[in-house]
Write a protein that holds these residues in place. Sequence first.
Motif, PDB file in Angstrom:
ATOM      1  N   PRO A 174     -13.220  -8.088  -6.514  1.00 42.07           N
ATOM      2  CA  PRO A 174     -14.432  -8.850  -6.853  1.00 42.07           C
ATOM      3  C   PRO A 174     -14.221  -9.923  -7.911  1.00 42.07           C
ATOM      4  O   PRO A 174     -14.966 -10.904  -7.950  1.00 42.07           O
ATOM      5  CB  PRO A 174     -15.393  -7.770  -7.374  1.00 42.07           C
ATOM      6  N   TYR A 175     -13.207  -9.733  -8.783  1.00 33.64           N
ATOM      7  CA  TYR A 175     -13.022 -10.730  -9.844  1.00 33.64           C
ATOM      8  C   TYR A 175     -11.581 -10.849 -10.327  1.00 33.64           C
ATOM      9  O   TYR A 175     -11.150 -11.933 -10.700  1.00 33.64           O
ATOM     10  CB  TYR A 175     -13.954 -10.441 -11.038  1.00 33.64           C
ATOM     11  N   VAL A 214     -10.687  -7.896   5.869  1.00 35.06           N
ATOM     12  CA  VAL A 214     -10.676  -7.826   4.412  1.00 35.06           C
ATOM     13  C   VAL A 214     -11.433  -6.577   3.963  1.00 35.06           C
ATOM     14  O   VAL A 214     -12.222  -6.001   4.713  1.00 35.06           O
ATOM     15  CB  VAL A 214     -11.311  -9.084   3.777  1.00 35.06           C
ATOM     16  N   ALA A 215     -11.190  -6.175   2.729  1.00 36.55           N
ATOM     17  CA  ALA A 215     -11.853  -4.996   2.175  1.00 36.55           C
ATOM     18  C   ALA A 215     -12.059  -5.197   0.685  1.00 36.55           C
ATOM     19  O   ALA A 215     -11.286  -5.894   0.021  1.00 36.55           O
ATOM     20  CB  ALA A 215     -11.010  -3.747   2.426  1.00 36.55           C
ATOM     21  N   THR A 216     -13.117  -4.581   0.150  1.00 34.73           N
ATOM     22  CA  THR A 216     -13.382  -4.698  -1.281  1.00 34.73           C
ATOM     23  C   THR A 216     -14.299  -3.578  -1.746  1.00 34.73           C
ATOM     24  O   THR A 216     -14.827  -2.804  -0.940  1.00 34.73           O
ATOM     25  CB  THR A 216     -14.013  -6.064  -1.617  1.00 34.73           C
ATOM     26  N   ASN A 258     -23.174  -8.340  -4.821  1.00 33.43           N
ATOM     27  CA  ASN A 258     -23.059  -9.758  -4.491  1.00 33.43           C
ATOM     28  C   ASN A 258     -21.694 -10.131  -3.914  1.00 33.43           C
ATOM     29  O   ASN A 258     -21.614 -10.926  -2.978  1.00 33.43           O
ATOM     30  CB  ASN A 258     -23.373 -10.622  -5.713  1.00 33.43           C
ATOM     31  N   HIS A 259     -20.621  -9.570  -4.458  1.00 32.63           N
ATOM     32  CA  HIS A 259     -19.304  -9.867  -3.877  1.00 32.63           C
ATOM     33  C   HIS A 259     -19.213  -9.287  -2.471  1.00 32.63           C
ATOM     34  O   HIS A 259     -18.648  -9.912  -1.564  1.00 32.63           O
ATOM     35  CB  HIS A 259     -18.195  -9.307  -4.764  1.00 32.63           C
ATOM     36  N   ALA A 260     -19.797  -8.102  -2.286  1.00 28.38           N
ATOM     37  CA  ALA A 260     -19.816  -7.485  -0.954  1.00 28.38           C
ATOM     38  C   ALA A 260     -20.532  -8.384   0.045  1.00 28.38           C
ATOM     39  O   ALA A 260     -20.056  -8.616   1.157  1.00 28.38           O
ATOM     40  CB  ALA A 260     -20.506  -6.127  -1.024  1.00 28.38           C
TER      41      ALA A 260
END
Length: 315
Positions: free
Chosen positions: A147-148, A73-75, A80-82
């Motif tokens: 993230p959202y 996965v990647a973001t 916090n999401h990380a």
Amino acid sequence: MYIPSFDDVLAAEARIKPHIRRTPVLQSDYLNALTGAELFFKCENLQEPGAFKVRGASNAVFGLSEAQAARGVATHSSGNHASCLSYAAMRRGIPCHVVMPSTAPQAKKDTVRRYGGKITECAPSTSAREETFAKVQAETGGDFVHPYNDPRVIAGQGTCALELNSQVPDLDAVIAPIGGGGMISGTCLTLSNIAPNTKIYAAEPDQADDAARSFRAGHIIADDAPETIADGLKVPLKDLTWHFVQSHVSDILTASEPEIIDAMKLIWKRLRIVMEPSSAVPLATILKNPDLFAGQRVGIIITGGNVDLDRLPWQ
């Protein structure tokens, strides 16, 4: 654009149950007397990675097929999401690649690395974050977990309000911080189905008030690089979260930097828990608007507790 349903929240609840904590709800007689309301603090800062975002991240990671998961996965995230996506990926045994602004708190970078996440840093703006991420994703091929603005993430965040409602039913209002709007969207999705009479408020810093301005204008207004101590609330709304905000949120309230710091100190002192500046914004707005909440039963979502103890905002 797929808009998640309440059935997606229920599916997320079952999927993530082995990977998250059912967090407690705390009260303070002092804060009740100070505000004139009965406040119920939902302590998502006590999740293992220190934030509510483990809910949405876990729903996304554990909903991947084996073929998808093999690519990881990647973001992109301010922290916090990380951390939470790295945590969920570690539990599934898959890679996680994260783009983070260079200004993100060291505590959050350390948490990402502790869970095995691989960090690429970028300049502290939304545009730089998205440009750097496009390169990282092209190189890694990981599944993008936004993230959202991701139906899987919103459905996962909706399980927090589901828990809160079972712990403290018949709330008059629920208030949570708003940045990109993932938690608020999940809260709207859940409460509009199981507690439609509960009003939903969002809380935002004065210095990063793009959601409040969007709410009043009737369309998304995006700031590229706002400056606030509430580092988790610097990102703008997107189309999916905007759908929930404009449909279900009663109002978006704002607080100044000094008001956020004062609220943060109050929670540390009276609830005796560690939480980050973003999590203090709801209490700051309640203290600023006492007549709006007087005499009501109000749920407050404390979204995270990942702070750099060597760089507290009042130091």
